[in-house]
Every structure is written in structure tokens, then in C-alpha cells.
Scaffold this motif. Sequence first.
Motif, PDB file in Angstrom:
ATOM      1  N   PRO A 157      -6.436 -22.733 -12.154  1.00  0.00           N
ATOM      2  CA  PRO A 157      -6.517 -23.255 -11.291  1.00  0.00           C
ATOM      3  C   PRO A 157      -5.652 -23.392 -10.484  1.00  0.00           C
ATOM      4  CG  PRO A 157      -7.644 -24.544 -12.368  1.00  0.00           C
ATOM      5  CD  PRO A 157      -7.193 -24.122 -13.400  1.00  0.00           C
ATOM      6  N   ASP A 158      -5.373 -23.583  -9.093  1.00  0.00           N
ATOM      7  CA  ASP A 158      -4.553 -24.538  -8.223  1.00  0.00           C
ATOM      8  C   ASP A 158      -5.472 -25.781  -8.434  1.00  0.00           C
ATOM      9  OD1 ASP A 158      -2.892 -25.935  -6.414  1.00  0.00           O
ATOM     10  OD2 ASP A 158      -2.862 -24.178  -5.046  1.00  0.00           O
ATOM     11  N   TRP A 159      -5.278 -26.852  -9.324  1.00  0.00           N
ATOM     12  CA  TRP A 159      -5.459 -28.338  -9.606  1.00  0.00           C
ATOM     13  C   TRP A 159      -5.171 -28.731  -8.023  1.00  0.00           C
ATOM     14  CZ3 TRP A 159      -9.390 -29.283 -11.800  1.00  0.00           C
ATOM     15  CH2 TRP A 159      -9.684 -28.069 -13.357  1.00  0.00           C
ATOM     16  N   ARG A 160      -4.208 -28.383  -7.430  1.00  0.00           N
ATOM     17  CA  ARG A 160      -3.517 -29.399  -6.207  1.00  0.00           C
ATOM     18  C   ARG A 160      -4.515 -29.391  -5.026  1.00  0.00           C
ATOM     19  NH1 ARG A 160       2.272 -29.679  -4.235  1.00  0.00           N
ATOM     20  NH2 ARG A 160       3.026 -31.152  -6.684  1.00  0.00           N
ATOM     21  N   GLN A 161      -4.548 -27.967  -5.674  1.00  0.00           N
ATOM     22  CA  GLN A 161      -5.718 -27.808  -3.721  1.00  0.00           C
ATOM     23  C   GLN A 161      -7.048 -28.359  -3.678  1.00  0.00           C
ATOM     24  OE1 GLN A 161      -4.751 -26.300  -1.416  1.00  0.00           O
ATOM     25  NE2 GLN A 161      -6.853 -27.095  -0.878  1.00  0.00           N
ATOM     26  N   LEU A 162      -7.133 -28.152  -5.480  1.00  0.00           N
ATOM     27  CA  LEU A 162      -8.637 -28.406  -5.544  1.00  0.00           C
ATOM     28  C   LEU A 162      -8.928 -29.510  -5.470  1.00  0.00           C
ATOM     29  CD1 LEU A 162      -9.488 -25.998  -9.166  1.00  0.00           C
ATOM     30  CD2 LEU A 162     -10.201 -25.869  -6.679  1.00  0.00           C
ATOM     31  N   GLU A 163      -7.806 -30.666  -5.859  1.00  0.00           N
ATOM     32  CA  GLU A 163      -7.909 -32.019  -5.607  1.00  0.00           C
ATOM     33  C   GLU A 163      -7.916 -32.861  -4.286  1.00  0.00           C
ATOM     34  OE1 GLU A 163      -6.486 -36.417  -7.359  1.00  0.00           O
ATOM     35  OE2 GLU A 163      -5.955 -34.382  -8.349  1.00  0.00           O
ATOM     36  N   GLU A 164      -7.467 -31.721  -3.486  1.00  0.00           N
ATOM     37  CA  GLU A 164      -7.389 -32.347  -1.804  1.00  0.00           C
ATOM     38  C   GLU A 164      -8.584 -31.166  -1.439  1.00  0.00           C
ATOM     39  OE1 GLU A 164      -4.033 -29.853  -0.101  1.00  0.00           O
ATOM     40  OE2 GLU A 164      -2.711 -30.988  -0.684  1.00  0.00           O
ATOM     41  N   ASP A 165      -9.660 -30.502  -1.650  1.00  0.00           N
ATOM     42  CA  ASP A 165     -11.388 -29.996  -1.356  1.00  0.00           C
ATOM     43  C   ASP A 165     -11.486 -31.146  -1.973  1.00  0.00           C
ATOM     44  OD1 ASP A 165      -9.271 -27.409  -0.594  1.00  0.00           O
ATOM     45  OD2 ASP A 165     -10.542 -26.044  -2.843  1.00  0.00           O
ATOM     46  N   PHE A 166     -11.554 -31.839  -3.253  1.00  0.00           N
ATOM     47  CA  PHE A 166     -12.093 -32.665  -3.345  1.00  0.00           C
ATOM     48  C   PHE A 166     -12.118 -34.327  -2.675  1.00  0.00           C
ATOM     49  CE2 PHE A 166     -13.616 -36.430  -5.603  1.00  0.00           C
ATOM     50  CZ  PHE A 166     -14.618 -35.865  -5.682  1.00  0.00           C
ATOM     51  N   ALA A 167     -11.148 -34.393  -1.935  1.00  0.00           N
ATOM     52  CA  ALA A 167     -10.598 -35.250  -0.716  1.00  0.00           C
ATOM     53  C   ALA A 167     -11.491 -35.125   0.760  1.00  0.00           C
ATOM     54  CB  ALA A 167      -8.967 -35.192  -0.871  1.00  0.00           C
ATOM     55  N   GLY A 168     -11.664 -34.228   0.368  1.00  0.00           N
ATOM     56  CA  GLY A 168     -12.217 -33.721   2.046  1.00  0.00           C
ATOM     57  C   GLY A 168     -13.893 -33.565   1.148  1.00  0.00           C
ATOM     58  N   ILE A 169     -14.366 -33.891   0.668  1.00  0.00           N
ATOM     59  CA  ILE A 169     -15.696 -33.321  -0.122  1.00  0.00           C
ATOM     60  C   ILE A 169     -16.053 -34.943   0.239  1.00  0.00           C
ATOM     61  CG2 ILE A 169     -17.448 -33.760  -2.406  1.00  0.00           C
ATOM     62  CD1 ILE A 169     -16.284 -31.248  -2.997  1.00  0.00           C
ATOM     63  N   VAL A 170     -14.958 -35.994  -0.723  1.00  0.00           N
ATOM     64  CA  VAL A 170     -15.327 -37.544  -0.855  1.00  0.00           C
ATOM     65  C   VAL A 170     -16.041 -38.018   1.162  1.00  0.00           C
ATOM     66  CG1 VAL A 170     -13.765 -39.690  -1.347  1.00  0.00           C
ATOM     67  CG2 VAL A 170     -14.145 -38.058  -3.170  1.00  0.00           C
ATOM     68  N   THR A 171     -14.084 -37.709   1.742  1.00  0.00           N
ATOM     69  CA  THR A 171     -14.260 -38.378   3.211  1.00  0.00           C
ATOM     70  C   THR A 171     -15.701 -37.656   3.662  1.00  0.00           C
ATOM     71  OG1 THR A 171     -12.290 -37.694   3.346  1.00  0.00           O
ATOM     72  CG2 THR A 171     -13.845 -37.511   5.646  1.00  0.00           C
ATOM     73  N   SER A 172     -16.390 -36.689   3.693  1.00  0.00           N
ATOM     74  CA  SER A 172     -17.735 -36.023   4.032  1.00  0.00           C
ATOM     75  C   SER A 172     -18.747 -36.931   3.494  1.00  0.00           C
ATOM     76  CB  SER A 172     -18.259 -35.120   4.055  1.00  0.00           C
ATOM     77  OG  SER A 172     -18.610 -34.369   2.092  1.00  0.00           O
ATOM     78  N   LEU A 173     -18.713 -37.667   2.354  1.00  0.00           N
ATOM     79  CA  LEU A 173     -19.946 -38.555   1.485  1.00  0.00           C
ATOM     80  C   LEU A 173     -20.039 -40.232   2.442  1.00  0.00           C
ATOM     81  CD1 LEU A 173     -19.018 -37.660  -2.121  1.00  0.00           C
ATOM     82  CD2 LEU A 173     -20.922 -36.897  -0.522  1.00  0.00           C
TER      83      LEU A 173
END
Length: 391
Positions: free
Chosen positions: A34-50
Motif C-alpha cells: 500500500p501507499d503508506w504515506r497516503q494512508l497515514e494522511e487519510d488517518f490524520a483526517g479521521i483523527v481530525t474528525s474524531l
Amino acid sequence: MSLDRCKKCVLPATTTPLNDEGLCPFCAMEIPGPDWRQLEEDFAGIVTSLKGKGGGYDCLVPLNGGKNSSFVFNYMQNSCQTKTLAFTWDNDLIRQGAWDNIRNAVAKTGVDHEVVRYEPDYWQRALRATMKEYERACWCPIFVIASAIPMAMKHKIPAIITGFSEGYRQGNHSFSIGDKEQNLAGIKHFLKVWTKVFEEAIREHEDEETTAKILDHFFGDLQRCVDNHSDPADFPALIPLSNYVNWMDHGANEEILAEGIGWEKPTDIFHSSCRIEPMKGYLEYLTGIDEIHSELSGYIRAGHLSRDQALQELDLLNVHDREPKEVTEFADFLDMEPEEFRAIVKRGPNKIFFLNGVDNGNIPPQEIMKSVAWLFQCQSQAVDYAPKTEG
């Protein structure tokens, strides 16, 4: 006894077909990482939403003192700077070193910590029954989630961030988190499946009243959450951090965790939090289940372990036919004589529910595997990442 294995990973030919080159289907497909850099950016968005969406916490993290749960806790608390509730399901089998890690993490970060511990007699009866019927010792993923969801709902926490490792995910990294309706459907299905799995074992050795009491003790809080809440938004999302963050460099992680939360390796065994971990490997080998093989093979394909290292871990985890020294301790924990335990092992399981299903076929094995896929969030779904921000 030696096993024919995939030439790249360690999956055995007894449970996984090998092609003419000696490769299992996952290694033969050679799925790109996987593209871990992109996935970690996606997760940062999830954290913001939480953040700021819960009653007093942004997330709940199950913490058992092992490397995976400790990494998740450290990442959420120190890297993401969330308001984290640490949660421990105490199965009476956590190693002393793992408890030290839990206490160090809580003390160093100052987070709140909740512990759920089942009534010892009920827990012993259930483990003894499932050992006799299924020849299985490890149920931790089931009960961590069954107890964590009500805890998260009690505190109005929007997400449970789990430490289920990347190795569980075989070769496919195309994961997404279902929307709130899918999440609630997964919770209801999980509750239905695992209540019935345990009921079928326990009722063979306990009367109807005792069986009902044990099941209510284990699953009652979750059942009442489902009965009393119809809005899917009331239920926490289940998010394995390993869907988004690559943390399987074990040597580097030990240094990170030591600095961040005072973590020390509880034992040389790969899965380090449970003091009877080798029993899991021994029973999996005897019953032909390949959960540990699959996990270690996932690490190999992800580049985190060599094949030789995985073979060494299989030996440490007792995934072979040599009886581990922990047999006497485990039999004593079950209030069972070691010879009775050995007789069960010699006889074999009365039922392998992953092959036979439960409830007279009303819950077939496919439905049980569907629940496992939901538990580890390893099903691929064509939906956006969740939870979503409101408005």
C-alpha cells in the motif's frame, strides 16, 4: 513433524494450496504494498474528525501491554495528541511485565484507564467448556471488543482504535471503514454469532440457568446497547490503526515505545502480553488452524520478517506437536487435571465451528468468517473513510 510450506512465506500446504512453484495464493499474486504515506494522511483526517466529537474522549484504545496495543496507544496519545481513554480487558492471563507496561503508559501520559474483568468462576467455566468442545484457548479479540463497545458508548466515545496487526490482513491492503449503518450491522452480527458460539459450548457442561448467566455476563452489556440504541451514530467506529500506519519494524518500535511510554519487552515470545501464548500455537497446530501462520506470513509479505525469522517465531510460539511447558499452568487455570487436558488433545475437538457453523446450520461457517472479517476490519468496502465529520 515437518510441514510443506510456501517457499516465500510460512503458510502450510495442509491448509493452503501451493502452486507448481511451491507458492501459496497470496505470494503467487504478488500484490503490491500500500501507499503508506497516503494512508497515514487519510488517518490524520479521521483523527481530525474524531477530536471534540466525544463526551470527554476522542478515542478508546484497548491496551494489554504488548507491542501492538502499546504502539497504538503511544501513537494516538503522543503523535495524534488525542484525548485517549485506555481500556484493558483483564483475562487473568496478562503477564506481569505487560501489566508493568500498562501502568507505566498510564502514569507517564496521565490518561484515564478503565479495566473490565469477568467474574473468575464464569470465565473459568466458559474457557473449560470451549476447551472441551472446540479445543481452543484464545478468545481475546472477541471479548476485548465485546467489552470495549459498551465502555465507549458509556463515555460517548466515537471510535475504538485497535492494535490488530497488519499480519492478519494476508496480502490485500485495500481496506476502508464502513459507514455508521454498516458498523451497526457488523456489531449486531458479531453479537449474534459469538453469543451462539459460546452458548453451544457452555450448555454442554452447564445447566440452562448457569449458561444464561454466563452469556449475559459476557455479552449482556453489548446486547443492551443494541436493544436501547437505534441510532447508528451512537455506536463507536472500529478502526485498526494498521489499516493506515506501518509500525511493524519491531526493533525501532521498541525504542519508540520505551521513550514514549516507558515500555519494555515482557518476554522474547512474539506475542508478548499473554502468559500462556504457547498454548494457542500448540492447539492451532493440532486442530489445523493457521491463524499464527497467516499472521507471520503477512509480516513476511510486508517485508517485516524474513522467512527464517518467522520459522523461529513459530517455534517460540509452539506451533508444532511438542507439548509446551505451560500445559500444567493452563490446566490448573481451567481447574482441570493435566491428564484430562491431554485426553482432550488426543481425542480432538468435538466441533470445529469454523468448518461446521453453529445453531444447527442457521449460522453457517461463512457467517462466522464474515464476523471475523468485521472484527479485524479486513473486508474491502466501496465507501469513504469514516467516521465522518458532521455538517
